[in-house]
Design an enzyme around this catalytic site. Sequence first.
Site, PDB file in Angstrom:
ATOM      1  N   GLY A  73       0.815  -1.213   0.000  1.00 44.52           N
ATOM      2  CA  GLY A  73       0.000   0.000   0.000  1.00 44.52           C
ATOM      3  C   GLY A  73       0.847   1.259   0.000  1.00 44.52           C
ATOM      4  O   GLY A  73       0.525   2.244  -0.679  1.00 44.52           O
ATOM      5  N   ASN A 153      -7.756   4.323   8.539  1.00 42.94           N
ATOM      6  CA  ASN A 153      -7.167   3.149   9.177  1.00 42.94           C
ATOM      7  C   ASN A 153      -7.307   3.157  10.694  1.00 42.94           C
ATOM      8  O   ASN A 153      -7.281   2.100  11.311  1.00 42.94           O
ATOM      9  CB  ASN A 153      -5.697   2.998   8.779  1.00 42.94           C
ATOM     10  CG  ASN A 153      -4.932   4.289   8.880  1.00 42.94           C
ATOM     11  OD1 ASN A 153      -5.228   5.260   8.183  1.00 42.94           O
ATOM     12  ND2 ASN A 153      -3.971   4.340   9.769  1.00 42.94           N
ATOM     13  N   ALA A 202      -2.259  -6.579   0.105  1.00 43.93           N
ATOM     14  CA  ALA A 202      -2.776  -7.928   0.398  1.00 43.93           C
ATOM     15  C   ALA A 202      -2.837  -8.237   1.887  1.00 43.93           C
ATOM     16  O   ALA A 202      -3.745  -8.938   2.338  1.00 43.93           O
ATOM     17  CB  ALA A 202      -1.911  -8.969  -0.319  1.00 43.93           C
ATOM     18  N   HIS A 203      -1.877  -7.706   2.649  1.00 44.28           N
ATOM     19  CA  HIS A 203      -1.763  -8.192   4.034  1.00 44.28           C
ATOM     20  C   HIS A 203      -2.844  -7.676   4.977  1.00 44.28           C
ATOM     21  O   HIS A 203      -2.926  -8.104   6.121  1.00 44.28           O
ATOM     22  CB  HIS A 203      -0.359  -7.922   4.598  1.00 44.28           C
ATOM     23  CG  HIS A 203      -0.091  -6.523   5.040  1.00 44.28           C
ATOM     24  ND1 HIS A 203      -0.262  -6.123   6.336  1.00 44.28           N
ATOM     25  CD2 HIS A 203       0.359  -5.435   4.369  1.00 44.28           C
ATOM     26  CE1 HIS A 203       0.088  -4.842   6.449  1.00 44.28           C
ATOM     27  NE2 HIS A 203       0.456  -4.402   5.268  1.00 44.28           N
ATOM     28  N   THR A 239      11.670  -7.616 -10.946  1.00 46.92           N
ATOM     29  CA  THR A 239      11.149  -8.969 -11.170  1.00 46.92           C
ATOM     30  C   THR A 239       9.899  -9.183 -10.326  1.00 46.92           C
ATOM     31  O   THR A 239       9.914  -8.936  -9.118  1.00 46.92           O
ATOM     32  CB  THR A 239      12.224 -10.003 -10.791  1.00 46.92           C
ATOM     33  OG1 THR A 239      13.385  -9.741 -11.571  1.00 46.92           O
ATOM     34  CG2 THR A 239      11.747 -11.428 -11.043  1.00 46.92           C
ATOM     35  N   CYS A 339       4.218   4.766  18.838  1.00 50.28           N
ATOM     36  CA  CYS A 339       5.582   4.854  19.351  1.00 50.28           C
ATOM     37  C   CYS A 339       6.501   4.883  18.144  1.00 50.28           C
ATOM     38  O   CYS A 339       6.656   3.882  17.447  1.00 50.28           O
ATOM     39  CB  CYS A 339       5.938   3.639  20.192  1.00 50.28           C
ATOM     40  SG  CYS A 339       5.148   3.630  21.790  1.00 50.28           S
TER      41      CYS A 339
HETATM   42  C1  LIG Z   1      -1.598  -0.442   6.028  1.00 50.06           C
HETATM   43  C2  LIG Z   1      -1.960   0.776   5.264  1.00 50.06           C
HETATM   44  C3  LIG Z   1      -1.123   1.293   4.275  1.00 50.06           C
HETATM   45  C4  LIG Z   1       0.247   0.723   4.006  1.00 50.06           C
HETATM   46  O1  LIG Z   1       0.205  -0.497   3.336  1.00 50.06           O
HETATM   47  P1  LIG Z   1       1.528  -1.433   3.366  1.00 50.06           P
HETATM   48  O2  LIG Z   1       1.184  -2.545   2.439  1.00 50.06           O
HETATM   49  O3  LIG Z   1       1.666  -1.877   4.776  1.00 50.06           O
HETATM   50  O4  LIG Z   1       2.654  -0.606   2.878  1.00 50.06           O
HETATM   51  C5  LIG Z   1      -1.546   2.370   3.545  1.00 50.06           C
HETATM   52  N1  LIG Z   1      -2.741   2.932   3.786  1.00 50.06           N
HETATM   53  C6  LIG Z   1      -3.576   2.480   4.722  1.00 50.06           C
HETATM   54  C7  LIG Z   1      -4.889   3.136   4.931  1.00 50.06           C
HETATM   55  C8  LIG Z   1      -3.214   1.389   5.509  1.00 50.06           C
HETATM   56  O5  LIG Z   1      -4.037   0.957   6.457  1.00 50.06           O
END
Ligand SMILES: *Cc1c(COP(=O)(O)O)cnc(C)c1O
Length: 399
Positions: A73, A153, A202-203, A239, A339
């Site tokens: 993201g 978030n 994805a995570h 890649t 933190c």
């Molecule tokens: C987690 C998050 C990201 C960052 O995504 P990563 O794959 O961890 O770099 C960006 N934007 C929002 C709103 C998120 O919650």
Amino acid sequence: MEKPVYLDYSATTPVDPEVLDTMLPYFSEKFGNASSIHVKGKEARLAVEEAREKVAGLINASSAEEIIFTSGGTEADNMAISGTAAFSKDFGNHIVVTNIEHHAVFETCHHLEKQGFEVTFVPAEPDGIVDAEKIRQAVTDETILISTIYANNEIGTIQPVKDIAAIAMEYGIYSHTDAVQAISRENIDVKELGVDMLSLTAHKFYGPKGIGALYIRQGSQLTPIIYGGGQERGLRSGTESVPLIVGFGKAAEIAKRDMEAEIKRLKPLRDRLVEGVMQSIEGVLLNGSMEKRLPNNANFCFEGCAIEKTGPKEKPEDYFSMSWELNKHGICASAGAACTAAGVTPSHVLIALGRTVEQAQGALRFSLGKWTTEADIDKALEELPKLINRLREEKKAQA
Ligand SMILES: *Cc1c(COP(=O)(O)O)cnc(C)c1O
């Protein structure tokens, strides 16, 4: 130690076993480079393109070509904003975002400010939602891009992205949304939404870490931020990480299949948590609109909890953190303050809502997911009053 109750799915999620199974062969026997011309390359290419179709399908993109894989993201946000700024710099130097963006957008904007761009941070209303009309008022002749987080978030509030995209269209400006938190928790259709770019990772929905994508509507143009072998239509060289891409695709397929049922299951669990907290604890504020909110998010400020505690900077547990305190009660959730290397900074999102620094320091975010049970919620409802009482007693003793 007893297994902790995990209520931090907005930080990250475990990889779905179905996803993991799909990925595994691509680490070993199906190891090819998707750019190779031989049989091992073809096998990998096929898997990458199949995954691209699935990710496109999840957001109803017109074509799989509109999906550009990134490392996550953060990279997708950087690419959308820096890439548009670089491409459109001759047309204007102004960008409009909200003041409740993720750091990936915020810090990219701050970086661009140093390069001579101007950024307007439109404030969210006290309910954690931005007024689309205020976005319109921020647009100038110089504006080249409007970027709005889809669902915040921290507090899970859902922004009027469709209205904002319509405003962008009206003025001939590019629009982007960071939909990382909303994917799989809201049904997202990019055609209906009308945005030019959308970030995913994805995570946050049971796929692996280190893989994401930027949806780029056909015809939208941006300058790459990474150069090399010209993969991903020249927009993102490097890649392709075939196992991660395959996992991302599988996660997208599962999300599409299970989303509706999962939203229906999560909402009552979330409501049980919110109602339970409001009933059993005094001096609690729910952060953000209850209606326009992700089904898995609850975020509260507990008044009178932000006790002073400082220790050696190397040991985060010696900082006062609501998250760490709750962890001692066997529950994983996030604090409203991060933190960082610089110390404890209160959440810019909670401050944007009008919370005081002290209130923000007493904040906790609970985010539910696929493996959250009623028993988990009840455990949280049992432990939380104990924690809040303890912290309030400690604070009184300190005063
Ligand atoms: C987690 C998050 C990201 C960052 O995504 P990563 O794959 O961890 O770099 C960006 N934007 C929002 C709103 C998120 O919650």
